[in-house]
Write an enzyme that holds these catalytic residues in place. Structure first.
Site, PDB file in Angstrom:
ATOM      1  N   GLU A   1      -1.838   6.671  -3.282  1.00  0.00           N
ATOM      2  CA  GLU A   1      -2.980   7.296  -2.623  1.00  0.00           C
ATOM      3  C   GLU A   1      -3.849   7.983  -3.662  1.00  0.00           C
ATOM      4  OE1 GLU A   1      -0.744   8.174   1.647  1.00  0.00           O
ATOM      5  OE2 GLU A   1      -1.511   9.857   0.460  1.00  0.00           O
ATOM      6  N   PRO A   2      -5.093   8.303  -3.316  1.00  0.00           N
ATOM      7  CA  PRO A   2      -5.973   8.959  -4.298  1.00  0.00           C
ATOM      8  C   PRO A   2      -5.374  10.232  -4.881  1.00  0.00           C
ATOM      9  CG  PRO A   2      -7.251   8.225  -2.399  1.00  0.00           C
ATOM     10  CD  PRO A   2      -5.812   8.003  -2.054  1.00  0.00           C
ATOM     11  N   GLY A   3      -4.578  10.953  -4.093  1.00  0.00           N
ATOM     12  CA  GLY A   3      -4.021  12.214  -4.573  1.00  0.00           C
ATOM     13  C   GLY A   3      -2.594  12.141  -5.037  1.00  0.00           C
TER      14      GLY A   3
ATOM     15  N   ARG B   1       9.408  -3.920 -10.601  1.00  0.00           N
ATOM     16  CA  ARG B   1       9.403  -3.636 -12.036  1.00  0.00           C
ATOM     17  C   ARG B   1       9.926  -4.812 -12.849  1.00  0.00           C
ATOM     18  NH1 ARG B   1      11.060   2.571 -10.611  1.00  0.00           N
ATOM     19  NH2 ARG B   1       8.887   3.268 -10.336  1.00  0.00           N
TER      20      ARG B   1
ATOM     21  N   ILE C   1      -4.911  -0.835  -4.608  1.00  0.00           N
ATOM     22  CA  ILE C   1      -4.124  -1.862  -3.937  1.00  0.00           C
ATOM     23  C   ILE C   1      -4.494  -3.245  -4.484  1.00  0.00           C
ATOM     24  CG2 ILE C   1      -3.387  -2.785  -1.727  1.00  0.00           C
ATOM     25  CD1 ILE C   1      -2.808   0.256  -2.263  1.00  0.00           C
TER      26      ILE C   1
ATOM     27  N   ALA D   1       0.837  -1.203   0.000  1.00  0.00           N
ATOM     28  CA  ALA D   1       0.000   0.000   0.000  1.00  0.00           C
ATOM     29  C   ALA D   1       0.870   1.250   0.000  1.00  0.00           C
ATOM     30  CB  ALA D   1      -0.937  -0.011   1.208  1.00  0.00           C
TER      31      ALA D   1
ATOM     32  N   GLU E   1       3.125   0.309 -10.858  1.00  0.00           N
ATOM     33  CA  GLU E   1       4.531   0.256 -10.440  1.00  0.00           C
ATOM     34  C   GLU E   1       5.400   1.227 -11.235  1.00  0.00           C
ATOM     35  OE1 GLU E   1       6.130  -3.534  -9.240  1.00  0.00           O
ATOM     36  OE2 GLU E   1       4.104  -4.364  -9.118  1.00  0.00           O
TER      37      GLU E   1
END
Length: 412
Positions: free
Chosen positions: A156-158, A272, A186, A153, A392
């Site tokens: 984030e939304p922002g 990655r 997530i 996690a 990612e």
């Protein structure tokens, strides 16, 4: 745990892997030919994917079904903890082996591939590298056999690409940390039994004030958001994690306070390679589909493969695939040799993800109308490929990483 995987691959593979003969390969430019042990591993994973994943991949996608039984079998084979040492119940293999196995699983089902990738790279990876002995026993060993999986996690939304701008906070209260905030996008969230969470413990220090935490799931104060209805990789769950005064023990801090950004960036370097390998599997499946169709579809009195235009498309598809595969293997080998691999993992992820999108696009072109219907898997490959250029680290972020390392090398 590796015993089942080694037995499935044959006695010679087991003996060679236990003797660690495969580590001799890892002079980066020594050879582009896989040693016999890795070739056998590839065949083992391909056989598993053909038997367990290919027949149900379309149904999993259509009905958004998590492949519970298949993930359990993968855990029993050691595929969910491939570079975790055997003393922690992992397979004890290297990252090249992981890349090869993940490509084959993703070739069968890209959703299952990302489930495997997240558990190996993003969840187990940072704990293996930065966790204490006690944390490794508690947070790694139970997550190796398929009974439990983890998630990661960070976004984030922002802020997605701007990982250092975390608004989720963690404050010390007595013997606990108390987390507040929301994490977005997530993967594995609905099935996970634990997550690695990144939160700000000192906002005045910006990214140097971010710390990493180990949070059990479910736990009081942690709520799951709705499952996102996605374009692709539909058999894997994606949702927000919402922390509201979520209290965890002080010993659940991963590493030291303020190490979170470093942990996140090094974890993404590993991740990655995983996403590049997933993209390779999608690209290979797309090429396989296109060739099979073109060989059997006739136009103007001959198979499509007799048409020069189709041959040119197939040649370009194969070129992009093989180039990306070599970049991915190189990044994995560098990691296995404990060499810097940040630039190389970004190159691999960028090349493989863009190859997967381009190759799946051309596969639909070759199939024509049949490429646009769900009767054929080409449209699913196209939908699955698109996310590999986003999560990612977007393609744009990969280019920034590559350019940054390139320019620093010229200035040094």
């Amino acid at each position: 745990m590796a015993a089942a995987l080694l037995a499935r691959a044959g006695g010679s593979l087991g003996r060679a892997l236990r003797a660690r003969d495969w580590r001799r390969l890892h002079t980066v430019y020594q050879s582009v030919e896989l040693p016999e042990t890795h070739q056998m591993l590839r065949q083992t994973c391909r056989d598993f994917a053909e038997k367990e994943l290919v027949p149900i991949a379309a149904q999993l996608d259509k009905e958004h079904l998590f492949p519970t039984s298949q993930v359990k079998k993968m855990g029993e084979l050691g595929l969910l903890a491939m570079d975790v040492p055997e003393e922690l119940s992992g397979a004890g293999l290297d990252y090249l082996a992981y890349s090869i196995a993940l490509e084959e699983i993703s070739r069968g089902c890209a959703s299952t591939g990302v489930i495997m990738s997240v558990n190996n790279s993003l969840y187990l990876g940072p704990i293996l590298k930065f966790g204490s002995s006690q944390q490794k026993q508690q947070w790694i060993t139970p997550f190796t056999n398929g009974d439990k999986i983890g998630c990661f996690a960070l976004s984030e939304p922002g802020n997605g690409s701007d990982a250092g701008a975390a608004s989720t906070t963690a404050r010390e209260e007595g013997d606990s940390w108390v987390l507040n905030g929301t994490k977005a996008w997530i993967t594995n969230s609905w099935e996970a039994s634990a997550t690695v969470v990144f939160a700000s413990t000192d906002r005045s220090r910006q990214n140097k004030g971010i710390s990493a935490f180990l949070v059990p799931m479910p736990t009081p104060g942690l709520t799951l958001g709705k499952k996102e209805d996605k374009l692709g990789i539909r058999a894997s769950s994606t949702a927000n994690l919402i922390f509201e005064d979520c209290r965890i023990p002080k010993e659940n801090l991963l590493g030291e306070p303020g190490m979170g950004f470093k942990i996140a960036m090094q974890t993404l370097d590993m991740g990655r390679i995983g996403i590049a390998s997933q993209a390779l599997g999608i690209a290979q499946a797309s090429l396989d589909c296109a060739v099979k169709y073109a060989e059997n579809r006739h136009a103007f009195g001959a198979p499509l493969t007799k048409l020069q235009n189709i041959q040119f498309k197939l040649a370009d598809m194969a070129l992009a695939l093989e180039s990306a595969r070599l970049l991915t293997w190189r990044a994995a080998m560098l990691k296995d040799n404990k060499k810097p691999f940040t630039k190389e993992s970004a190159m691999a992820k960028l090349a493989a993800s863009e190859a997967a999108t381009a190759i799946s696009h051309q596969a639909i072109q070759i199939l024509g109308g049949m490429g646009y219907v769900t009767e054929m898997p080409a449209e699913r490959y196209y939908r699955d490929a698109r996310i590999t250029e986003i999560y990612e680290g977007t393609s744009e972020i990969q280019r920034l990483v590559i350019a940054g390392h390139l320019l620093r090398s010229y200035r040094s």
